[in-house]
Design a protein around this motif. Structure first.
Motif, PDB file in Angstrom:
ATOM      1  N   LYS A  25       0.821  -1.216   0.000  1.00 29.92           N
ATOM      2  CA  LYS A  25       0.000   0.000   0.000  1.00 29.92           C
ATOM      3  C   LYS A  25       0.854   1.265   0.000  1.00 29.92           C
ATOM      4  O   LYS A  25       0.342   2.369  -0.222  1.00 29.92           O
ATOM      5  CB  LYS A  25      -0.911   0.028   1.233  1.00 29.92           C
ATOM      6  CG  LYS A  25      -1.928  -1.108   1.313  1.00 29.92           C
ATOM      7  CD  LYS A  25      -2.670  -1.037   2.637  1.00 29.92           C
ATOM      8  CE  LYS A  25      -3.585  -2.240   2.837  1.00 29.92           C
ATOM      9  NZ  LYS A  25      -4.205  -2.232   4.189  1.00 29.92           N
ATOM     10  N   VAL A  28       0.785   3.236  -3.140  1.00 28.89           N
ATOM     11  CA  VAL A  28      -0.531   3.864  -3.307  1.00 28.89           C
ATOM     12  C   VAL A  28      -0.543   5.211  -2.583  1.00 28.89           C
ATOM     13  O   VAL A  28      -1.015   6.220  -3.118  1.00 28.89           O
ATOM     14  CB  VAL A  28      -1.648   2.945  -2.744  1.00 28.89           C
ATOM     15  CG1 VAL A  28      -2.998   3.665  -2.786  1.00 28.89           C
ATOM     16  CG2 VAL A  28      -1.714   1.644  -3.523  1.00 28.89           C
ATOM     17  N   ALA A  29       0.015   5.214  -1.377  1.00 28.88           N
ATOM     18  CA  ALA A  29       0.035   6.445  -0.575  1.00 28.88           C
ATOM     19  C   ALA A  29       0.950   7.503  -1.171  1.00 28.88           C
ATOM     20  O   ALA A  29       0.555   8.664  -1.313  1.00 28.88           O
ATOM     21  CB  ALA A  29       0.454   6.120   0.853  1.00 28.88           C
ATOM     22  N   GLY A  32      -0.329   8.954  -4.549  1.00 24.97           N
ATOM     23  CA  GLY A  32      -1.720   9.374  -4.645  1.00 24.97           C
ATOM     24  C   GLY A  32      -2.534   8.422  -5.494  1.00 24.97           C
ATOM     25  O   GLY A  32      -3.444   8.828  -6.225  1.00 24.97           O
ATOM     26  N   ALA A  33      -2.187   7.131  -5.398  1.00 24.49           N
ATOM     27  CA  ALA A  33      -2.866   6.053  -6.135  1.00 24.49           C
ATOM     28  C   ALA A  33      -2.608   6.116  -7.639  1.00 24.49           C
ATOM     29  O   ALA A  33      -3.321   5.477  -8.417  1.00 24.49           O
ATOM     30  CB  ALA A  33      -4.363   6.045  -5.846  1.00 24.49           C
ATOM     31  N   THR A  34      -1.583   6.852  -8.038  1.00 26.88           N
ATOM     32  CA  THR A  34      -1.197   6.888  -9.444  1.00 26.88           C
ATOM     33  C   THR A  34      -0.066   5.887  -9.645  1.00 26.88           C
ATOM     34  O   THR A  34       1.126   6.242  -9.658  1.00 26.88           O
ATOM     35  CB  THR A  34      -0.727   8.304  -9.858  1.00 26.88           C
ATOM     36  OG1 THR A  34      -1.733   9.250  -9.502  1.00 26.88           O
ATOM     37  CG2 THR A  34      -0.483   8.367 -11.357  1.00 26.88           C
ATOM     38  N   THR A 189      -2.893   9.321   4.890  1.00 24.37           N
ATOM     39  CA  THR A 189      -3.146   9.344   3.445  1.00 24.37           C
ATOM     40  C   THR A 189      -4.018   8.171   3.027  1.00 24.37           C
ATOM     41  O   THR A 189      -4.982   8.325   2.270  1.00 24.37           O
ATOM     42  CB  THR A 189      -1.821   9.310   2.663  1.00 24.37           C
ATOM     43  OG1 THR A 189      -1.028  10.443   3.033  1.00 24.37           O
ATOM     44  CG2 THR A 189      -2.074   9.349   1.158  1.00 24.37           C
ATOM     45  N   LEU A 190      -3.691   6.983   3.517  1.00 23.69           N
ATOM     46  CA  LEU A 190      -4.493   5.805   3.177  1.00 23.69           C
ATOM     47  C   LEU A 190      -5.908   5.907   3.730  1.00 23.69           C
ATOM     48  O   LEU A 190      -6.879   5.567   3.049  1.00 23.69           O
ATOM     49  CB  LEU A 190      -3.823   4.544   3.705  1.00 23.69           C
ATOM     50  CG  LEU A 190      -2.553   4.081   2.982  1.00 23.69           C
ATOM     51  CD1 LEU A 190      -2.047   2.784   3.600  1.00 23.69           C
ATOM     52  CD2 LEU A 190      -2.801   3.886   1.487  1.00 23.69           C
ATOM     53  N   GLU A 191      -6.026   6.372   4.978  1.00 20.75           N
ATOM     54  CA  GLU A 191      -7.354   6.488   5.579  1.00 20.75           C
ATOM     55  C   GLU A 191      -8.216   7.474   4.809  1.00 20.75           C
ATOM     56  O   GLU A 191      -9.434   7.276   4.668  1.00 20.75           O
ATOM     57  CB  GLU A 191      -7.218   6.900   7.043  1.00 20.75           C
ATOM     58  CG  GLU A 191      -6.690   5.772   7.925  1.00 20.75           C
ATOM     59  CD  GLU A 191      -6.254   6.234   9.302  1.00 20.75           C
ATOM     60  OE1 GLU A 191      -6.253   7.460   9.540  1.00 20.75           O
ATOM     61  OE2 GLU A 191      -5.899   5.375  10.132  1.00 20.75           O
ATOM     62  N   ALA A 192      -7.604   8.531   4.274  1.00 19.72           N
ATOM     63  CA  ALA A 192      -8.351   9.495   3.467  1.00 19.72           C
ATOM     64  C   ALA A 192      -8.839   8.868   2.168  1.00 19.72           C
ATOM     65  O   ALA A 192      -9.833   9.322   1.578  1.00 19.72           O
ATOM     66  CB  ALA A 192      -7.477  10.711   3.164  1.00 19.72           C
ATOM     67  N   MET A 193      -8.158   7.808   1.725  1.00 17.85           N
ATOM     68  CA  MET A 193      -8.561   7.071   0.521  1.00 17.85           C
ATOM     69  C   MET A 193      -9.533   5.942   0.847  1.00 17.85           C
ATOM     70  O   MET A 193      -9.943   5.191  -0.038  1.00 17.85           O
ATOM     71  CB  MET A 193      -7.327   6.468  -0.161  1.00 17.85           C
ATOM     72  CG  MET A 193      -6.341   7.466  -0.703  1.00 17.85           C
ATOM     73  SD  MET A 193      -4.901   6.596  -1.421  1.00 17.85           S
ATOM     74  CE  MET A 193      -3.914   7.993  -1.968  1.00 17.85           C
TER      75      MET A 193
END
Length: 201
Positions: A25, A28-29, A32-34, A189-193
């Motif tokens: 993960k 991903v963080a 920005g998942a790009t 960052t992950l929690e915001a996603m």
């Protein structure tokens, strides 16, 4: 506490954070998942350029000659790694932003030399895996070499040798703070996603 004990203390204290930062993960963080090669390379360049800039400044500011030289050498190594990544840097990441808040020389040894090496080992593991899955063997091999260089703790050991036992304790505490800052940013960052930073068992 000798240099080896100092590093091991940091490693043990932040074992959970470092383990989670080694998750798939992580990219991903930081992207920005790009999850594209250019974004992954940019994340690596951002870390190395920011680290190099900070360490170079610390080398100028340090009063201890040994520590100053280590900061300068470590900065040059970070520049070399950034050049090998061959990507444009973006805004400072969480680690570099945290380093900007560290003032005392012993703390800078921990935050700027110990913590980045331990975090880099986890970060570049995921970068290598990313390019293996592309598949892009040449890039995976490149980042495997960069991982080895970035995770090398020799600069940290040399700088810690020049510190007193009390100062090494300060360095260890600062390294822990730096790693926790990186992890906190990762988790937020992950929690915001809508993702859980904890491993799925």
């Amino acid at each position: 506490m000798d240099p080896a004990d100092t590093i091991e203390t940091v490693r043990e204290t932040t074992a959970t954070e470092l383990d989670r930062l080694g998750s798939d993960k992580l990219l991903v963080a930081v992207t920005g998942a790009t999850l594209e090669p250019a974004a992954v390379r940019a994340a690596a360049a951002t870390r190395e350029r920011g680290l190099a800039r900070t360490l170079e400044r610390w080398g100028v500011e340090a009063s201890d000659t040994t520590v100053a030289d280590v900061f300068t050498d470590a900065a040059a190594d970070a520049v070399d790694r950034a050049d090998r990544v061959d990507a444009d840097a973006e805004d400072d990441d969480a680690l570099v932003a945290h380093l900007e808040t560290v003032a005392d020389s012993p703390a800078r040894v921990g935050a700027g030399l110990v913590a980045p090496a331990l975090v880099a080992d986890r970060f570049y593991l995921q970068v290598v895996n990313f390019f293996l899955n592309e598949p892009d063997r040449a890039s995976a091999d490149l980042f495997r070499e960069i991982r080895t260089a970035a995770a090398d703790l020799e600069h940290a050991r040399v700088a810690l040798e020049s510190l007193s036992s009390e100062e090494r304790e300060q360095a260890a505490a600062a390294a822990v703070d730096a790693i926790e800052a990186v992890y906190a940013d990762y988790a937020e960052t992950l929690e915001a996603m809508g993702l859980d930073p904890r491993p799925v068992c």
